[in-house]
Motif scaffolding. Structure first.
Motif, PDB file in Angstrom:
ATOM      1  N   VAL A 288       0.846  -1.199   0.000  1.00  0.00           N
ATOM      2  CA  VAL A 288       0.000   0.000   0.000  1.00  0.00           C
ATOM      3  C   VAL A 288       0.881   1.248   0.000  1.00  0.00           C
ATOM      4  CG1 VAL A 288      -1.734   1.311   1.306  1.00  0.00           C
ATOM      5  CG2 VAL A 288      -1.818  -1.190   1.271  1.00  0.00           C
ATOM      6  N   ARG A 289       0.439   2.279  -0.710  1.00  0.00           N
ATOM      7  CA  ARG A 289       1.130   3.580  -0.653  1.00  0.00           C
ATOM      8  C   ARG A 289       0.554   4.391   0.504  1.00  0.00           C
ATOM      9  NH1 ARG A 289       4.091   7.374  -3.203  1.00  0.00           N
ATOM     10  NH2 ARG A 289       3.343   9.525  -3.138  1.00  0.00           N
ATOM     11  N   PHE A 290       1.426   4.822   1.432  1.00  0.00           N
ATOM     12  CA  PHE A 290       1.005   5.633   2.565  1.00  0.00           C
ATOM     13  C   PHE A 290       1.351   7.097   2.295  1.00  0.00           C
ATOM     14  CE2 PHE A 290       1.492   1.390   4.220  1.00  0.00           C
ATOM     15  CZ  PHE A 290       0.371   1.243   5.034  1.00  0.00           C
ATOM     16  N   GLU A 291       0.510   7.986   2.795  1.00  0.00           N
ATOM     17  CA  GLU A 291       0.692   9.415   2.546  1.00  0.00           C
ATOM     18  C   GLU A 291       1.826  10.012   3.365  1.00  0.00           C
ATOM     19  OE1 GLU A 291      -0.731  11.133   0.154  1.00  0.00           O
ATOM     20  OE2 GLU A 291      -1.658   9.235  -0.434  1.00  0.00           O
ATOM     21  N   SER A 292       2.238   9.318   4.422  1.00  0.00           N
ATOM     22  CA  SER A 292       3.334   9.830   5.255  1.00  0.00           C
ATOM     23  C   SER A 292       4.089   8.670   5.885  1.00  0.00           C
ATOM     24  CB  SER A 292       2.795  10.746   6.357  1.00  0.00           C
ATOM     25  OG  SER A 292       2.036   9.980   7.284  1.00  0.00           O
ATOM     26  N   SER A 293       5.320   8.954   6.312  1.00  0.00           N
ATOM     27  CA  SER A 293       6.127   7.935   6.986  1.00  0.00           C
ATOM     28  C   SER A 293       5.486   7.510   8.299  1.00  0.00           C
ATOM     29  CB  SER A 293       7.538   8.477   7.247  1.00  0.00           C
ATOM     30  OG  SER A 293       8.219   8.720   6.044  1.00  0.00           O
ATOM     31  N   SER A 294       4.852   8.444   9.002  1.00  0.00           N
ATOM     32  CA  SER A 294       4.239   8.109  10.298  1.00  0.00           C
ATOM     33  C   SER A 294       3.115   7.096  10.130  1.00  0.00           C
ATOM     34  CB  SER A 294       3.722   9.372  10.984  1.00  0.00           C
ATOM     35  OG  SER A 294       2.753  10.022  10.184  1.00  0.00           O
ATOM     36  N   LEU A 295       2.336   7.211   9.050  1.00  0.00           N
ATOM     37  CA  LEU A 295       1.271   6.235   8.795  1.00  0.00           C
ATOM     38  C   LEU A 295       1.861   4.862   8.468  1.00  0.00           C
ATOM     39  CD1 LEU A 295      -1.232   8.378   6.680  1.00  0.00           C
ATOM     40  CD2 LEU A 295      -1.526   7.575   9.041  1.00  0.00           C
TER      41      LEU A 295
END
Length: 317
Positions: A288-295
């Motif tokens: 999955v592509r996450f919008e941020s590193s924290s996610l």
């Protein structure tokens, strides 16, 4: 186990050889049954079990456009055959010239005159020689001339499923690794050397071992619970197979690089340049592509928790 590379190196005289022939990609339960029969028949006549196989895979020579990634590249295949208790492997160099040898010439010049075979054990669908014209009946007829016996091993089934390399390959490409493991008789392994990566895992708090990419078959992209074999130790880990979509944006007309990254739980050793075996146990989720590193970090924590509760804890019971 003795590995003989090429007919020219076949110098020894073998004691009552019992032989099987094939490509044996995957060394699955069906192949293992053939090897068991070879050992059994060799024991009956105080003989030696021998596997005759081919390198490269004939399809790579005869139809390279149709060639597929291997379940077991040569070295892995040899390791698995050895575990099956076979004493000798004759690996024939497969070339266009070799492919033109007729079935009768192959039997006469190699099986009868060079190997001096006493018994042949083959799978039900084995074909050989020019145009794949040779089959079980060809061998049975030749056995009457050259004084060797032939036995044909019927399809091996797990439940209602006939075990085959193509079936296992399809399951792995679909990410159905548990079903593939049932047909293989073991978890699907990948062996590779640890190489330097982008070191993004360290910045995220989950340092990963990046495996060198080879031409073997990789499971469908996604995150997996795996077992890592390293220096005779077995370690729990997560493996990410794919293209790191969080860090690689889609590029028109250009595929993202494929990678295998392994995060070994509770492990902090420097293992660059070392070899790991990755045994795939369960598929956790899609890539999955996450919008941020924290996610992404939060998801990795959830993946670890899921693997510990559903895979690793059950291994210890």
């Amino acid at each position: 186990m003795q590995i003989i590379k090429g007919i020219k190196d076949l110098k020894e005289t073998y004691r009552n050889p019992v032989v099987t022939l094939g490509n044996f990609d995957g060394v699955h339960l069906g192949h293992q049954e053939i090897f068991r029969r070879v050992r059994e028949e060799a024991s009956k006549i105080h003989g030696e079990g021998m596997v005759i196989t081919f390198e490269p895979h004939p399809l790579k020579v005869l139809a390279p456009d149709k060639f597929f990634p291997m379940l077991t590249p040569f070295r892995k295949k040899m390791m698995l055959i050895e575990k099956s208790g076979i004493e000798t492997v004759l690996c024939i160099d497969f070339s266009l010239e070799f492919s033109e040898i007729s079935p009768s010439e192959f039997i006469k010049s190699i099986l009868a005159e060079r190997v001096k075979v006493k018994r042949v054990i083959i799978g039900y669908n084995y074909h050989f020689g020019e145009g794949q014209k040779g089959d079980a009946q060809t061998l049975i007829d030749a056995g009457k001339v050259f004084d060797f016996d032939v036995a044909v091993v019927e399809p091996f089934r797990v439940g209602q499923t006939v075990v085959s390399s193509s079936k296992i390959r399809d399951l792995i490409q679909r990410g159905e690794i548990e079903e593939a493991a049932r047909l293989l008789g073991r978890d699907y392994p990948i062996i590779g050397k640890v190489v330097e990566g982008a070191k993004r895992g360290q910045t995220l708090g989950f340092p990963t071992a990046n495996l060198e990419i080879s031409d073997e078959l990789y499971p469908k992209s996604g995150v997996y619970a795996v077992e890592v074999e390293w220096r005779q130790r077995r370690l729990n880990a997560l493996a990410s197979v794919g293209s790191n979509p969080t860090f690689f944006s889609e590029q028109s007309g250009r595929a993202n690089p494929v990678s295998i990254e392994v995060y070994i739980l509770n492990f902090s050793r420097n293992i660059y340049g070392e070899e790991l075996q990755i045994n795939f146990k369960r598929r956790i989720r899609d890539e999955v592509r996450f919008e941020s590193s924290s996610l992404l970090i939060e998801q990795i924590k959830k993946d670890i928790q899921w693997a510990e509760e559903n895979v690793f804890s059950k291994q210890e019971q």
